[in-house]
Design a protein around this motif. Sequence first.
Motif, PDB file in Angstrom:
ATOM      1  N   ASN A 202      -7.506 -17.395   6.652  1.00 23.21           N
ATOM      2  CA  ASN A 202      -7.897 -15.979   6.570  1.00 23.21           C
ATOM      3  C   ASN A 202      -8.110 -15.524   5.123  1.00 23.21           C
ATOM      4  O   ASN A 202      -7.806 -14.385   4.761  1.00 23.21           O
ATOM      5  CB  ASN A 202      -6.853 -15.075   7.239  1.00 23.21           C
ATOM      6  CG  ASN A 202      -6.698 -15.363   8.725  1.00 23.21           C
ATOM      7  OD1 ASN A 202      -7.666 -15.738   9.389  1.00 23.21           O
ATOM      8  ND2 ASN A 202      -5.494 -15.195   9.242  1.00 23.21           N
ATOM      9  N   LEU A 203      -8.626 -16.406   4.289  1.00 19.61           N
ATOM     10  CA  LEU A 203      -8.924 -16.061   2.901  1.00 19.61           C
ATOM     11  C   LEU A 203     -10.431 -16.130   2.696  1.00 19.61           C
ATOM     12  O   LEU A 203     -11.041 -17.180   2.853  1.00 19.61           O
ATOM     13  CB  LEU A 203      -8.221 -17.010   1.928  1.00 19.61           C
ATOM     14  CG  LEU A 203      -8.508 -16.794   0.436  1.00 19.61           C
ATOM     15  CD1 LEU A 203      -8.098 -15.397  -0.008  1.00 19.61           C
ATOM     16  CD2 LEU A 203      -7.806 -17.846  -0.420  1.00 19.61           C
ATOM     17  N   ALA A 204     -11.028 -14.980   2.362  1.00 22.74           N
ATOM     18  CA  ALA A 204     -12.459 -14.927   2.102  1.00 22.74           C
ATOM     19  C   ALA A 204     -12.741 -15.342   0.669  1.00 22.74           C
ATOM     20  O   ALA A 204     -11.908 -15.152  -0.234  1.00 22.74           O
ATOM     21  CB  ALA A 204     -13.003 -13.521   2.355  1.00 22.74           C
ATOM     22  N   MET A 205     -13.916 -15.896   0.444  1.00 19.83           N
ATOM     23  CA  MET A 205     -14.266 -16.375  -0.887  1.00 19.83           C
ATOM     24  C   MET A 205     -14.343 -15.223  -1.882  1.00 19.83           C
ATOM     25  O   MET A 205     -14.071 -15.394  -3.070  1.00 19.83           O
ATOM     26  CB  MET A 205     -15.607 -17.119  -0.827  1.00 19.83           C
ATOM     27  CG  MET A 205     -15.958 -17.876  -2.094  1.00 19.83           C
ATOM     28  SD  MET A 205     -17.477 -18.802  -1.929  1.00 19.83           S
ATOM     29  CE  MET A 205     -18.637 -17.462  -1.694  1.00 19.83           C
ATOM     30  N   GLU A 206     -14.722 -14.029  -1.424  1.00 17.50           N
ATOM     31  CA  GLU A 206     -14.790 -12.875  -2.324  1.00 17.50           C
ATOM     32  C   GLU A 206     -13.419 -12.429  -2.800  1.00 17.50           C
ATOM     33  O   GLU A 206     -13.312 -11.684  -3.789  1.00 17.50           O
ATOM     34  CB  GLU A 206     -15.504 -11.716  -1.631  1.00 17.50           C
ATOM     35  CG  GLU A 206     -16.979 -11.954  -1.336  1.00 17.50           C
ATOM     36  CD  GLU A 206     -17.181 -12.832  -0.113  1.00 17.50           C
ATOM     37  OE1 GLU A 206     -16.174 -13.088   0.596  1.00 17.50           O
ATOM     38  OE2 GLU A 206     -18.330 -13.272   0.122  1.00 17.50           O
TER      39      GLU A 206
END
Length: 510
Positions: A202-206
Amino acid sequence: MDGFRNVTDNIKARVGGLSFNQKVLLGAMTTASVISIAVFTLWLQKEETAVLFTNLTPEDAAVAIEELAKQDVSAELTNGGTTILVPRKSVHRMRVDLAGKGVPSSGVVGFEIFDGKQYGLTEFLQNVNFKRALEGELTKSIESLQGIQSARVHLVLPKPSIFKKLDSPATASVILQLGRGARLENGRIHGIQSLVAGSVENLAMEQVTVIDQYGKVLSQEIKDGETGRSESQLALRKEVEGHLAQKAGTMLDGVLGLGRSIVQVDATLNFEKIDRERELYDPQNTVVRSEVRNETTDPQTGGTDENNTTNYEINRTVEHIVGEIGAVKRLSVAVFVDGHYETDQNGAAPLYLPLTEDEVTKLKRIVQTAVGLNVARGDQIEMVNMQFRKPEISEPEPFSTNWIPMVTRYGGKALILLVFVIVLLSLRKGIGGILAMSVPRTRTRVPTAGEASESEHFEGIPDMDDQVINDIQDYASENPERVADVVQSWIHEMNLGNAPKEKVGDSSER
């Protein structure tokens, strides 16, 4: 044996004829020469060292020094105890040996934190260990990239909530220690962000922030603006233009010859993202959607009443259209081609002949087909036949080996050896001058009575005219110290203990 004794006696005689100051100077020069030779010999015999490990923590350095001491390997600490130097011949073997024993550990702990027993740990401690292990593994992966000396990763993993509005996203921060002169392109920064985002749930690249050792945010341009997208579009455009130019250039090289054609392609690509959905209705084509039939019978008369209800559906078509990103919108091609050359039989320069119109037309048609030129789309091509300027042929440079490592390794020794030779030659010249000063002048013997008639003067002594006397006076005024040394040596030789050491003229006969 007699020769050695004569040499020894000669040296003793020369040293004995020196004054006290000359003996002190000769002893000092001899001592300096012996010390220089000893130091230079020890330096040559010193074993060359190489770096075993660098950027070590104090704990890792202590463990490494202890292991090296157990194996009787000499080690030296430099750079404040962060670098270990060992003999060059043992560096590779010691690296493998110490790595097998887990030295250095680099202070980064990954999932090996769970290798030991985990009895009695609470859920909170288990979560903390998992977070440390995940950060350690990401740190190891990032440090393996070229140009990155060290890295640290910080993760924020919030607890999931049953209410979606209360959920907060995971975030990450990456601190990079770059090497001297190293610079990360946007593509590599994007790769680090993708690595961290793909490794954490649940970690977005942004949500991944990358900074360097100076505190500069490296991921800001990619996160905020359209810089990253513009660079990728420019790279795609260059790739398309280069590919098309290579296709056409390869065909022309096969026909005209290598280096006798130039092809440049300008491609305009369409990066518009179009997502459309439309519905089409055709009233001419209808389809029965439903039909209801009701039939009733009158019991008195026996008649039947029938009622039919039919529902029709108009034909409907739904289209979902997604535009192609990066499609070629327009092409412009510019081509230069050379002509033919005929050799003159008289040995003159080759004669240039331009291509004919038919040849230019054929080549133009071939290039159009190779690059996929579409005139209806608005594509253009321009081909010009022109004589190429012959390149100036320069003589090849002489082959040179890679001398920089050799100079770095042996330059210091060669320089010290050169200085030592110069000093030795200077000392030899000085010692020779001192010994020459100590040698007494050779005097001509006094002729006997029988020889007096043959010569009226001593041999080797010129006539003492005014010119000779003036020359002696000028030399004495310019070199008073040397004249005083010569006079002292004469007095020492001729009057030692109130007794003449040797008579005048005896030295020439001995």
